[in-house]
Write a protein that holds these residues in place. Structure first.
Motif, PDB file in Angstrom:
ATOM      1  N   UNK A  73      33.507   0.535 -51.114  1.00 41.36           N
ATOM      2  CA  UNK A  73      33.921   0.912 -49.598  1.00 41.36           C
ATOM      3  C   UNK A  73      33.911  -0.618 -48.845  1.00 41.36           C
ATOM      4  N   UNK A  74      34.635  -0.463 -48.044  1.00 47.13           N
ATOM      5  CA  UNK A  74      34.742  -1.851 -47.119  1.00 47.13           C
ATOM      6  C   UNK A  74      36.232  -1.931 -46.801  1.00 47.13           C
ATOM      7  N   UNK A  75      36.827  -2.911 -45.666  1.00 46.51           N
ATOM      8  CA  UNK A  75      38.071  -3.387 -45.449  1.00 46.51           C
ATOM      9  C   UNK A  75      38.253  -4.007 -46.446  1.00 46.51           C
ATOM     10  N   UNK A  76      39.822  -4.259 -46.768  1.00 46.48           N
ATOM     11  CA  UNK A  76      40.524  -4.342 -48.487  1.00 46.48           C
ATOM     12  C   UNK A  76      41.566  -4.773 -48.633  1.00 46.48           C
ATOM     13  N   UNK A  77      41.520  -5.503 -47.007  1.00 48.62           N
ATOM     14  CA  UNK A  77      42.755  -6.605 -47.577  1.00 48.62           C
ATOM     15  C   UNK A  77      41.935  -8.039 -46.225  1.00 48.62           C
ATOM     16  N   UNK A 110      32.829  -3.541 -56.711  1.00 49.42           N
ATOM     17  CA  UNK A 110      33.727  -4.300 -56.301  1.00 49.42           C
ATOM     18  C   UNK A 110      34.419  -5.008 -55.760  1.00 49.42           C
ATOM     19  N   UNK A 111      33.584  -6.427 -56.546  1.00 50.81           N
ATOM     20  CA  UNK A 111      34.353  -8.229 -55.642  1.00 50.81           C
ATOM     21  C   UNK A 111      36.190  -7.165 -56.258  1.00 50.81           C
ATOM     22  N   UNK A 112      36.392  -9.399 -56.011  1.00 49.52           N
ATOM     23  CA  UNK A 112      37.993  -8.447 -56.303  1.00 49.52           C
ATOM     24  C   UNK A 112      38.501 -10.570 -56.521  1.00 49.52           C
ATOM     25  N   UNK A 113      39.634  -9.771 -57.219  1.00 51.03           N
ATOM     26  CA  UNK A 113      40.290 -11.467 -57.599  1.00 51.03           C
ATOM     27  C   UNK A 113      40.431 -12.752 -55.930  1.00 51.03           C
ATOM     28  N   UNK A 114      40.011 -11.840 -55.154  1.00 48.37           N
ATOM     29  CA  UNK A 114      40.601 -12.974 -54.197  1.00 48.37           C
ATOM     30  C   UNK A 114      39.384 -13.631 -53.785  1.00 48.37           C
ATOM     31  N   UNK A 115      37.875 -13.246 -54.847  1.00 46.27           N
ATOM     32  CA  UNK A 115      37.101 -14.330 -54.402  1.00 46.27           C
ATOM     33  C   UNK A 115      37.209 -15.347 -54.929  1.00 46.27           C
ATOM     34  N   UNK A 116      38.265 -15.385 -56.084  1.00 41.68           N
ATOM     35  CA  UNK A 116      38.810 -16.890 -56.296  1.00 41.68           C
ATOM     36  C   UNK A 116      39.812 -16.982 -56.360  1.00 41.68           C
ATOM     37  N   UNK A 129      33.374 -19.471 -63.121  1.00 38.87           N
ATOM     38  CA  UNK A 129      34.156 -20.939 -62.619  1.00 38.87           C
ATOM     39  C   UNK A 129      33.215 -20.620 -61.224  1.00 38.87           C
ATOM     40  N   UNK A 130      33.180 -21.596 -60.424  1.00 38.79           N
ATOM     41  CA  UNK A 130      32.801 -21.670 -58.772  1.00 38.79           C
ATOM     42  C   UNK A 130      33.305 -21.081 -57.958  1.00 38.79           C
ATOM     43  N   UNK A 131      32.835 -20.042 -57.571  1.00 31.08           N
ATOM     44  CA  UNK A 131      33.870 -18.914 -56.155  1.00 31.08           C
ATOM     45  C   UNK A 131      35.056 -20.049 -55.227  1.00 31.08           C
ATOM     46  N   UNK A 132      36.564 -19.423 -55.539  1.00 31.87           N
ATOM     47  CA  UNK A 132      36.996 -20.038 -54.661  1.00 31.87           C
ATOM     48  C   UNK A 132      38.168 -19.443 -54.210  1.00 31.87           C
ATOM     49  N   UNK A 133      36.907 -18.625 -53.140  1.00 36.24           N
ATOM     50  CA  UNK A 133      37.746 -17.398 -52.136  1.00 36.24           C
ATOM     51  C   UNK A 133      39.207 -17.941 -51.592  1.00 36.24           C
ATOM     52  N   UNK A 134      39.558 -17.342 -50.879  1.00 40.66           N
ATOM     53  CA  UNK A 134      41.451 -17.564 -50.802  1.00 40.66           C
ATOM     54  C   UNK A 134      41.369 -17.100 -49.385  1.00 40.66           C
ATOM     55  N   UNK A 135      40.791 -16.444 -48.600  1.00 40.39           N
ATOM     56  CA  UNK A 135      40.631 -16.170 -46.935  1.00 40.39           C
ATOM     57  C   UNK A 135      38.981 -15.310 -46.909  1.00 40.39           C
ATOM     58  N   UNK A 136      38.937 -15.057 -45.752  1.00 40.65           N
ATOM     59  CA  UNK A 136      37.508 -14.229 -45.124  1.00 40.65           C
ATOM     60  C   UNK A 136      36.736 -12.805 -46.544  1.00 40.65           C
ATOM     61  N   UNK A 137      38.256 -12.214 -46.179  1.00 38.97           N
ATOM     62  CA  UNK A 137      38.145 -11.067 -47.056  1.00 38.97           C
ATOM     63  C   UNK A 137      37.500 -11.329 -48.933  1.00 38.97           C
ATOM     64  N   UNK A 138      37.957 -12.599 -49.010  1.00 39.60           N
ATOM     65  CA  UNK A 138      37.183 -13.097 -50.731  1.00 39.60           C
ATOM     66  C   UNK A 138      36.144 -13.988 -50.653  1.00 39.60           C
ATOM     67  N   UNK A 139      35.681 -14.124 -48.958  1.00 36.92           N
ATOM     68  CA  UNK A 139      34.238 -14.860 -48.858  1.00 36.92           C
ATOM     69  C   UNK A 139      33.479 -13.779 -49.501  1.00 36.92           C
ATOM     70  N   UNK A 253      46.076 -18.209 -57.211  1.00 38.63           N
ATOM     71  CA  UNK A 253      46.456 -16.993 -57.736  1.00 38.63           C
ATOM     72  C   UNK A 253      46.438 -15.828 -56.707  1.00 38.63           C
ATOM     73  N   UNK A 254      45.546 -16.191 -55.291  1.00 41.43           N
ATOM     74  CA  UNK A 254      45.638 -15.192 -54.460  1.00 41.43           C
ATOM     75  C   UNK A 254      46.670 -14.879 -53.781  1.00 41.43           C
ATOM     76  N   UNK A 255      47.872 -15.222 -54.031  1.00 40.80           N
ATOM     77  CA  UNK A 255      49.023 -14.562 -53.047  1.00 40.80           C
ATOM     78  C   UNK A 255      48.852 -14.986 -51.384  1.00 40.80           C
ATOM     79  N   UNK A 256      49.509 -13.508 -51.619  1.00 49.86           N
ATOM     80  CA  UNK A 256      49.334 -13.996 -49.917  1.00 49.86           C
ATOM     81  C   UNK A 256      48.493 -14.598 -49.421  1.00 49.86           C
ATOM     82  N   UNK A 257      47.413 -13.810 -49.710  1.00 51.44           N
ATOM     83  CA  UNK A 257      45.985 -14.383 -49.475  1.00 51.44           C
ATOM     84  C   UNK A 257      45.421 -15.877 -48.950  1.00 51.44           C
TER      85      UNK A 257
END
Ligand code: 15L
Length: 292
Positions: A73-77, A110-116, A129-139, A253-257
């Motif tokens: 569950x959660x906001x998915x983008x 359900x974590x996401x590729x956007x955490x890195x 690898x250390x986390x490298x989120x690409x967005x608030x969603x990734x954070x 890797x995170x693309x448009x995010x």
């Protein structure tokens, strides 16, 4: 007669991944589906409990008596902080708390590729690898993984974090060739998360065995994951329709995010904030795009 079939609570079960998993896991587990949206019709072996992620009491009702929680569950983008914060931080905390208070040991997150997502596309990364989120969603996904680590260390919960790529019957574009996951591979990984006897705190990548993968998924393989699918089978078709995109998005890797921007200046008047949000293409429109 008591059967030994496990009961799994799936939060956010009305979403895309939830719908795939309902089909893939049917007959294997009793599925307690929860979402803020009603889910019907229900198949044999399914039940529904409505729950808002921001309401711990509702999640407690949903989690009572289950063998494992799969928190989708959660906001998915990417989105505005006002949307990400309640759904993905408060909601994730409540999901862990509900599991803990109900004595549910096994928790799949359900974590996401956007955490890195801020790793470059010319890099191959593993689960360490250390986390490298690409967005608030990734954070927010990074926060969920950190919570998982805390609940494993402090409360002895068994936490399985899946950095999911994109679950779909077929990969959607060039980026997704590297992060695609077929529904049946997703179901296999989830089954490992539920059944493996030796989970304490694990991070794995939720991707198929893609030739173009950006991940060294050694930890999933160690736990027995044997993906059956590879996006390469779709590559020619996907690449033929690919058009050049934003250069920054194509670097990471995170693309448009990595460039999705909806951080309106919090001290600006509300109208300017709304304009910035629209410009940043978040909200329903961006959500539709990211899910395409
Ligand atoms: C995600 O984490 C999102 O939940 C999904 O909507 C897609 O955008 C996916 O990542 C992706 O990267 O394709």
């Amino acid at each position: 007669m008591k059967t030994s079939m496990k009961t799994i609570l799936i939060t956010g079960a009305a979403g895309g991944i939830g719908s795939h998993l309902r089909r893939e896991l049917a007959g294997k587990y009793r599925l307690r589906l929860s979402d803020r949206r009603t889910i019907k019709p229900l198949a044999t072996g399914e039940s529904f409990v409505r729950a808002e992620l921001t309401k711990l009491g509702e999640l407690l009702r949903a989690a009572r008596g289950v063998d494992a929680v799969l928190h989708l569950g959660g906001y998915s983008v990417e989105g505005r902080w006002e949307d990400i914060h309640p759904a993905n931080l408060v909601g994730c905390y409540n999901a862990f708390e509900a599991a803990r208070l109900c004595g549910v040991k096994r928790f799949l997150f359900a974590s996401s590729n956007h955490a890195v997502g801020f790793y470059r596309r010319d890099q191959v990364i593993d689960h360490r690898v250390p986390l490298r989120p690409d967005s608030r969603y990734g954070v927010a996904k990074a926060f969920g993984e950190a919570l998982g680590s805390l609940y494993a260390d402090k409360y002895g919960m068994q936490v399985f974090c899946m950095r999911i790529g994109n679950v779909n019957p077929a990969p959607l574009d060039k980026r997704r060739l590297s992060i695609w996951m077929s529904p049946r591979d997703m179901a296999q990984l989830v089954t490992i998360g539920i059944e493996h006897p030796d989970i304490r705190f694990e991070v794995v990548y939720g991707v198929s065995g893609n030739t173009r993968s950006w991940y060294d998924n050694a930890n999933a393989l160690r736990l027995g994951y044997r993906p059956q699918d590879d996006s390469e089978a779709f590559a020619a078709e996907v690449l033929a329709r690919e058009r050049p995109g934003n250069p920054r998005a194509e670097t990471y890797q995170g693309g448009s995010f990595v460039h999705a921007e909806s951080i309106p200046n919090p001290s600006a008047p509300a109208r300017a904030r709304r304009r910035a949000t629209t410009k940043g293409r978040t909200g329903k429109k961006a959500k539709r795009e990211a899910k395409k």
